[in-house]
Design a protein around this motif. Structure first.
Motif, mmCIF file in Angstrom:
data_model
loop_
_atom_site.group_PDB
_atom_site.id
_atom_site.type_symbol
_atom_site.label_atom_id
_atom_site.label_comp_id
_atom_site.label_asym_id
_atom_site.label_seq_id
_atom_site.Cartn_x
_atom_site.Cartn_y
_atom_site.Cartn_z
ATOM 1 N N UNK A 81 0.805 -1.211 0.000
ATOM 2 C CA UNK A 81 0.000 0.000 0.000
ATOM 3 C C UNK A 81 0.843 1.269 0.000
ATOM 4 N N UNK A 82 2.035 1.209 0.574
ATOM 5 C CA UNK A 82 2.826 2.437 0.662
ATOM 6 C C UNK A 82 3.708 2.626 -0.563
ATOM 7 N N UNK A 84 3.288 3.196 -3.818
ATOM 8 C CA UNK A 84 3.080 4.252 -4.802
ATOM 9 C C UNK A 84 3.668 5.571 -4.342
ATOM 10 N N UNK A 85 3.565 5.796 -3.007
ATOM 11 C CA UNK A 85 3.970 7.085 -2.484
ATOM 12 C C UNK A 85 5.447 7.081 -2.170
ATOM 13 N N UNK A 87 9.086 9.107 -2.111
ATOM 14 C CA UNK A 87 9.675 10.424 -2.198
ATOM 15 C C UNK A 87 10.615 10.455 -3.394
ATOM 16 N N UNK A 210 9.113 15.293 -0.867
ATOM 17 C CA UNK A 210 8.077 15.475 -1.885
ATOM 18 C C UNK A 210 7.920 14.239 -2.755
ATOM 19 N N UNK A 211 6.689 13.938 -3.103
ATOM 20 C CA UNK A 211 6.427 12.835 -4.027
ATOM 21 C C UNK A 211 6.267 13.346 -5.453
ATOM 22 N N UNK B 201 -3.076 8.205 0.842
ATOM 23 C CA UNK B 201 -2.428 9.371 0.253
ATOM 24 C C UNK B 201 -1.754 8.960 -1.051
ATOM 25 N N UNK B 202 -1.879 9.788 -2.060
ATOM 26 C CA UNK B 202 -1.219 9.478 -3.327
ATOM 27 C C UNK B 202 -0.055 10.425 -3.602
ATOM 28 N N UNK B 203 -0.055 11.596 -2.973
ATOM 29 C CA UNK B 203 1.070 12.525 -3.099
ATOM 30 C C UNK B 203 1.224 13.244 -1.770
ATOM 31 N N UNK B 204 2.446 13.572 -1.403
ATOM 32 C CA UNK B 204 2.671 14.440 -0.244
ATOM 33 C C UNK B 204 3.862 15.352 -0.503
ATOM 34 N N UNK B 205 3.829 16.512 0.139
ATOM 35 C CA UNK B 205 4.992 17.409 0.163
ATOM 36 C C UNK B 205 5.193 17.834 1.617
ATOM 37 N N UNK B 206 6.446 17.725 2.079
ATOM 38 C CA UNK B 206 6.792 18.078 3.454
ATOM 39 C C UNK B 206 6.809 19.599 3.592
ATOM 40 N N UNK B 279 -0.542 5.144 4.107
ATOM 41 C CA UNK B 279 0.526 5.141 3.113
ATOM 42 C C UNK B 279 1.660 6.109 3.387
#
Lengths: 326, 326
Positions: A81-82, A84-85, A87, A210-211, B201-206, B279
């Motif tokens: 599950x993790x 795809x995400x 960095x 960032x992703x 979550x599909x995208x993240x930015x710190x 995720x």
């Protein structure tokens, strides 16, 4: 066990099937993969689908396409599950590791960025790429043009399009790493250029948090002005900052001169400044090496109104495959 | 000595003057400040210009405007060169500190996001904002509509426009902080919703590594599908993740119920999961609280094709000034 890269593609295919109603054909899956940032042609997609079939995660459904199995749904939801995400920094390290480019012999595999454009835009694109290279805002004068229908790595270039491959600045990081220097590509940013000098960073995004690739963020938000820099000497271009230990500074400088001899340019600050580097904080005990981004040529095309699809950090490619622009 | 916020605006004005040829009037400076993300009206700009005049950094030049003095150029280049490049997390902490909202009494100052739209779009915008609130993807049903010509904090709303102010989810962080919980707003992201449930979550930015607000990145890259979520229950919406120490979990949960009683909603994961959270990696010894973003209502307007200018984390505002949408 497939590698992490393949693993991510397999999971994304499962997601596409899971999110759709009924069966989906390979062509449609390939298109959707591309939309999601996975650079996979139809042929390669079929290959991945066979891997999924073998594992029992998908099955053929008549002539029309594939469906996901309950086992595939399970696999997708839990085990990975993790996945795809990721960095961007993880991808960077994968590519730093893969690079084998050696500036001393000018051989080996370099990291490249790829940009798809319409074939009809090729001539005026080449002109602009040359100008960006000559002005010093690219990494290398080398370029590979891949015609429609031809394969670029795992991909078929779509009809009516060409793919352009240029040196990615991560090649520099790969070389430093291979020479034993612990290197940390830290920020992607936007730097203000004044009278052809890098003046100060105005925006940065940490690759470790960032992703989404910062270069794509700045280009799609229309924050670059590479063309203006070519015309007037002032504007905003893409750049990267990596940190190395201060005690590796002399070694790094020697490597930078070797890189220049091998026609790898774009480094505008090689640990000259102690921190901060043109406005950007650098960790204690580290110093910063700043370079223009290999995406600047493609940013310039985007500014011209040319339809581009930019994929930073696309692949590694033997330097022999790229030819000098001149 | 002006505060950091004012300081940044003063420097940006000096930059604008330095980058232009000849004198510039207050109106034009105000416009340029807005373009650069500083939310300052003409009147407030004049006030800041007087501060610069007093310090000898600018001077009046005829009736037409201001010019920068050599002293101003000096000031700009040296003393405060790193000032413009602030990480979003610094601004977040400033606003967490400024918040005085108390959910127990439903009084005090909350953090708000502001969105400018054309006045002619107001009616259909309100309809959509209501739908986003009712579906649970906003933080609060409260809204302030500020008409053209009126001032919103330091700003005059431009002619033909209105400003909408809504609760920002940073208000939640401010409340946790004021109750003594060390809170770290870590990621801004995009979460996939399926059948009205936050899935992953599909995208993240710190927030600690970016100078551009992640919410603006996702909205301007057209990655949200809030309208689709309203219609079908599935799609992508904006969300935030903050980390707190695991041992503060029970306290945090009590505060979250108080927030709900005070009509502050949008928290969809309150330390239920140990790590990772849908995720996203969470630090050891921490747990994550995830909430939808207060920007979702404005993202929905953008998806409708309404021209928006979204300024996350704009200001603090007394909760009395905002009225319930119904």
């Amino acid at each position: 066990m497939p590698d992490a890269e393949t693993q991510r593609k397999l999971i994304e295919i499962l997601r596409i099937l899971s999110e759709s109603n009924g069966e989906v054909g390979a062509r449609k899956i390939a298109e959707e993969l591309n939309r999601r940032g996975y650079n996979l042609g139809e042929r390669a997609t079929r290959y991945h689908l066979r891997m999924l079939d073998e594992r029992g995660f998908t099955k053929k459904h008549g002539y029309l396409g594939r469906v996901i199995t309950p086992l595939g749904e399970e696999e997708m939801k839990h085990a990975l599950v993790t996945d795809r995400l990721g960095f961007v920094s993880t991808r960077i390290e994968e590519y730093e590791f893969k690079t084998t480019f050696d500036p001393a012999t000018d051989t080996g595999e370099a990291v490249v960025n790829i940009c798809y454009i319409n074939k009809s835009d090729l001539d005026r694109s080449i002109d602009t790429l040359k100008r960006v290279v000559e002005a010093g805002y690219a990494i290398s004068p080398r370029l590979k043009v891949v015609d429609e229908g031809q394969e670029i790595l795992e991909n078929d270039v779509p009809e009516g399009q060409v793919a352009l491959a240029t040196f990615c600045s991560i090649t520099i990081d790969g070389v430093l790493l291979k020479r034993g220097i612990p290197v940390n590509l830290k920020y992607g940013g936007l730097i203000r250029v004044k009278d052809h000098n890098a003046e100060r960073f105005t925006e940065v995004i940490d690759y470790h948090g960032t992703s989404i690739n910062p270069m794509n963020v700045f280009v799609s938000r229309k924050m670059t002005s590479v063309l203006k820099v070519l015309e007037t000497g002032s504007g905003y271009v893409l750049a990267n900052i990596r940190e190395i230990p201060v005690n590796a500074r002399e070694n790094a400088r020697q490597i930078i001169s070797q890189l220049e001899s091998a026609d790898i340019h774009g480094i505008f600050s090689g640990c000259e400044n102690m921190r901060p580097l043109l406005g950007v904080p650098i960790e204690t005990g580290k110093c910063g090496i700043a370079s223009y981004s290999g995406i600047n040529p493609f940013a310039a095309l985007t500014e011209m109104g040319i339809k581009t699809r930019i994929i930073p950090l696309s692949a590694v490619m033997n330097v022999n495959e790229l030819k000098r622009l001149d």
